[in-house]
Design an enzyme around this catalytic site. Structure first.
Site, PDB file in Angstrom:
ATOM      1  CE  LYS A 174      -4.291   1.624   2.160  1.00 47.95           C
ATOM      2  NZ  LYS A 174      -5.213   1.567   1.027  1.00 47.95           N
ATOM      3  CG  LEU A 207      -4.877  -2.776  -0.832  1.00 45.97           C
ATOM      4  CD1 LEU A 207      -3.412  -2.452  -0.572  1.00 45.97           C
ATOM      5  CD2 LEU A 207      -5.765  -1.631  -0.406  1.00 45.97           C
TER       6      LEU A 207
END
Lengths: 285, 285
Positions: B149, B205
């Site tokens: 991230k 993600l």
């Protein structure tokens, strides 16, 4: 202590700070240029100014000031920091909207403009030009718009660390079996009288030094082929080299452990480095 | 004026500044998390703490402080800014080495840690949950490690602007013909009693909300298929929706101009949103 430039002010480097809400810090929403200084003069400032405009346009970012004003800031930083040889780094971000949001801030948000110097005495006489670089190949994991010179440099940074861990000087990135470019430079091979380097596109940075070196090569009656090449083709080439604003032309003598040519800097790379440095010094401003 | 957290200090938001040499500003060498607050309590703090550690490990970055200390900073910011509903943003960068270099700085460089709040009163009652979102599809141009991230958010930011320009609310990104995810959320379709969402990997993600919602769906006897799907399959699905820490579960009612199902939020998305909000509030800390 260096004097740096931030949003219209010349400041001691430890006082130059940006808001935590700056788009450059939160969203990587910024672009940059690096211009070399030799003998106190700027190398190919025009080329960098044109590419800066190109990056700004590609991201719908406002141009923060005129080319002439930017030139003056570059020169003032050279003066204030007494730079003979080195680099001037310029970064422009979409500014500080005061909060975080994926959407671009209002049009009237003031861009953030940062410039600083890096002194590199004798940078044109780097010992590496005599010995050549060792490079490794790594997968190209970067985003799709490498022609825009953004600050999204995490992968190139990881690539430099992979090279370091492998005992090499840098890494060439490979996509779909073909070399794109080095982590912060364009990549070339030489076969006979022909220089091969990847064609321009979204896949690579449109190097300012690349454009100049290809022009000088053609003027010197060398043949230039702009096309993709593989690591295997590079390993069996006569020579290999890289170009960038801060390394100029730098020979590559080893790729993934295999010697290129004689394993020493070749005549083409050496000659192109001389021509590039000579011509660039003459045209410096 | 908000109070924010920067490197151990609680500061007025306009005084929170980082060096222009911070690796987050120059090299996008930073990672982040966003944790939601409902009723003054943190939603799935543990999940975000685990993913933070995962991102730090993937980039060989030091963990700046213990999970308990981070939890205390989150809570202190909730208190100081009197947040009932909203988000807490956390960013960690590789710190300020005092100059710019692609290579990572020395091990003892202190990481930069920033946290700030964003108040969103009534965020769990977003009107969009009743009307649903319109999305467009765009090419996925991001780098290859979307499971980390990082703050390299320029392309998602561009994607939001493309959606806005097309009169839509967000964009789903497509790679090799299949949807990866939304610009800041995971993407799902519903076919009968089956929920389809892309499998985990480097391409997306690993959403904290995704993990929770899939668990709740399985507990509610729904079938979950983790596999790639196309925009055409999504357009002909019974329902579509997204999940993220700040939107929870949000129905998607239009994809590239084509209505999904009845063109209104479907029963599965609506039910999952209720379950997610109920369970998350119960487990909030």
């Amino acid at each position: 202590m260096r004097t740096v430039y931030l949003n219209g002010e010349y400041l001691p480097e430890d006082q130059a700070k940006v808001s935590i809400f700056d788009r450059g810090f939160l969203m990587s929403d910024g672009i940059y240029e690096v211009t070399s200084v030799l003998g106190g003069k700027l190398i190919d400032f025009d080329g960098h100014a044109v590419r800066l405009q190109r990056s700004l346009d590609a991201l719908d970012m406002k141009h923060p000031s005129s080319k002439d004003d930017l030139l003056e800031v570059h020169r003032e930083l050279v003066r204030r920091n007494d730079i003979t040889d080195g680099m001037i780094y310029l970064q422009v971000t979409r500014g500080n909207p005061g909060d975080r949001d994926f959407a671009y801030p209002p049009e009237d948000t003031v861009p953030t403009v940062v410039l600083f110097t890096q002194a590199k005495p004798g940078m044109a006489d780097s010992p590496m030009a005599k010995t050549g670089m060792k490079i490794i190949s790594i997968e190209d994991q970067r985003w799709g718009r490498r022609d825009i010179k953004t600050v999204q440099l995490l992968y190139p940074s990881m690539g430099k660390m992979m090279a370091k861990a492998a005992g090499a000087d840098d890494a060439w990135m490979v996509e779909d079996g073909h070399v794109t470019e080095g982590t912060s430079n364009n990549a070339y091979i030489v076969k006979g009288n022909t220089i091969v380097t990847r064609h321009l596109g979204n896949e690579i940075l449109h190097g300012i030094t690349r454009a100049a070196v290809l022009r000088f090569a053609r003027e010197a009656q060398m043949k230039v082929e702009e096309r993709p090449f593989t690591i295997v083709e590079a390993q069996s080439a006569d020579e290999a080299f890289i170009t960038s604003a801060s390394t100029f032309v730098m020979p590559v003598v080893e790729i993934d452990g295999a010697a290129v040519g004689q394993g020493t800097p070749g005549p083409v790379a050496t000659r192109l480095r001389e021509i590039y440095l000579d011509e660039s010094r003459k045209a410096a401003v």
